[in-house]
Scaffold this motif. Sequence first.
Motif, PDB file in Angstrom:
ATOM      1  N   HIS A 246      -6.991  -0.067   4.139  1.00 25.11           N
ATOM      2  CA  HIS A 246      -6.312  -0.645   5.290  1.00 25.11           C
ATOM      3  C   HIS A 246      -6.679   0.045   6.599  1.00 25.11           C
ATOM      4  O   HIS A 246      -6.321  -0.442   7.679  1.00 25.11           O
TER       5      HIS A 246
ATOM      6  N   PRO B 253      -5.428   2.054  -1.505  1.00 28.17           N
ATOM      7  CA  PRO B 253      -5.151   0.941  -0.589  1.00 28.17           C
ATOM      8  C   PRO B 253      -4.987   1.390   0.864  1.00 28.17           C
ATOM      9  O   PRO B 253      -5.369   0.663   1.786  1.00 28.17           O
TER      10      PRO B 253
ATOM     11  N   SER C 247      -0.218  -4.062  -1.457  1.00 30.35           N
ATOM     12  CA  SER C 247      -1.082  -5.139  -1.955  1.00 30.35           C
ATOM     13  C   SER C 247      -0.699  -6.502  -1.390  1.00 30.35           C
ATOM     14  O   SER C 247      -1.294  -7.519  -1.759  1.00 30.35           O
ATOM     15  N   SER C 248       0.287  -6.518  -0.516  1.00 33.12           N
ATOM     16  CA  SER C 248       0.746  -7.783   0.050  1.00 33.12           C
ATOM     17  C   SER C 248      -0.322  -8.384   0.968  1.00 33.12           C
ATOM     18  O   SER C 248      -1.009  -7.664   1.693  1.00 33.12           O
TER      19      SER C 248
END
Length: 633
Positions: A75, A71, A35-36
Amino acid sequence: MGKKVKKEIDTPRREPFEPLPFESKTPATVVLMLSSPEEDVLAKACYAIYKFAEKGEENKLSLLGLGALPPLCQHINHEDKRVRRNAIMAVGMMAANVDVKIALKKLDVIPSVIEKLLPEEETVVHEFATLCLSTLSVDFVCKVQIIENKGLPSLIRLLSGPDPDVTKNTLEIALNLVQDHPNRAALGELGGVPPLLALVRSEFPVIQQLALRILERLTLDRDARAAFREVQGFEKIMDFINDKDLSDLHVEALRVVSNCVADRESLLLVHQTGGLSRLIQLVVLSTAPALPEVQTSAATCIAVVARISENRKLLHEHDVETALVGLLSAEGDGVKTAACHAVATMGIHLVSKDTFRELEALHVVVELLSHSCEELRQAAVQALSSLTHDSQLNAAAVEEAAGVEVLVQMLSEGSSTLVSHAAATLANMADQEPLRCRILTQGAAAALVGPLQTATTTDSLLQVTRCLAALACEPHARKEFRKAGGLPPLVRLLSSRHKEVRSNACWAISVCANEEATSVELCKLGALESLQEINESPNRRNRFSEVAMFRLLASNLSVKYSVTGRLASTDITTDGFYDAGPVRVKDTLLDSDKGEHLLHNVKNEREDGALQPQSHCITDDYSSEFNEVFLVA
């Protein structure tokens, strides 16, 4: 006191934060890093997850439970090249797990993965994108998504790529896709055949095998076979088969050839290029390491080719019978079974029947009837059924080879397939009176009762009733069949929903009713009422239903007089005749003049009164004249 002056606050310097080296041995922490907002962190986290998933199934499940999959799928489309690459590597590695695969379907990841197949992406991205699709494409819904999202052109393009891992994964996807018929034609139309043919010559055996399997499925489609012909696919496959160094892959290649020669146009092309001769040579080949498998496939291929009558003539010209007879004594049950199937198909050709007899093939096939392998026995008796059809000389050869006893035993001990072909063979042989008597001495009439009661397939019932009609020409056969309890199941067949079974049952009853004792018993069992009901129906009556009814009446004059109200000048009453009073019958059921004409024909037949259909397959052509069905046995 002086005036207070507001103290100025120093603003912090806007300098970048020093890179923070970070290591974690906790998967949950790494998942949180997905989540960065920092690209470098994301790239490292995705790669760490890839390495962790690579170590085993438990790790993949653990990552799934920690929520890493959503996620990662996001990505895949990240702007940063490294993030995209590492994310697809992680997803591709995790996709092999069954639970992960289910989750990926729900996340609708296929469109994003297909985008990673574009030429501008790195080879490693292609590798893991195709790895992901290879696991997902097993599912039908995923196949549809791949096609709808225009994935097939990209996959075909990747078939010509340099990386063997990408090629292998792409072939696995293609193999899954061509299991469905619409995708076969699409693959051919989009130019998928040439790269597949090129991969048949790959240096990697697994790629060669996958390419051949795809071609095997592909050539099941007519349009795909046309595309195959346009790029000289037959010649290339036959050249491949001719290469002895590749004999371990000849089985798969022969399956492709079997599909290709299924139609006339393809076979002519193979014949013109000398492929047919090379195919027959493979049957008699004796030096290849994978000899049994290759010979089995070659014999199977010949059986496929021989399904078309014109092809049987071509094969006969190439002396295929000699090659097949050699395989009947070869090593391996599979080879012998395939050879028997090919003999059965070639045996339809009249000239080939004689050739097989001259080569003493019938003696060899009869010996195979006693083999322990059930599949081989079925193939052998099928071959005999084909070879003895319309061939008295072959029927006599089976008897000389002591085949009668084994065939009669099959009626009681075999499966439905064995019973069907054994009964057909015995019926073919029973056309000759000496052979018929030989068959009856083995108890064939009584042996037919069991199959009549237990047969589960239409074909077995057809052949058993056909055999009964052929044998019941003899009085002692009718007596033996009646005492063995065969009449009740025979009468029950008059109620069959299958029209050919009803027709054959009528035919058998018409033969059995040639004597008074059997006729009376049939009437007691309700045969006359069933035949009346059949003859009243324009859809159920057949060429033998009225023949059977009048045969019953001709052998039971008391019943005939009650039904018709008259006797013919040729009817001779004996002791036991009685007048039971008139029986009302619908006019459409029984026309007296027509009945007398039919009975006159019956009386003028040979005393045994054998009835046979004109062909192996009985039809319901009710418009034909009745005397057309009377052929002297």
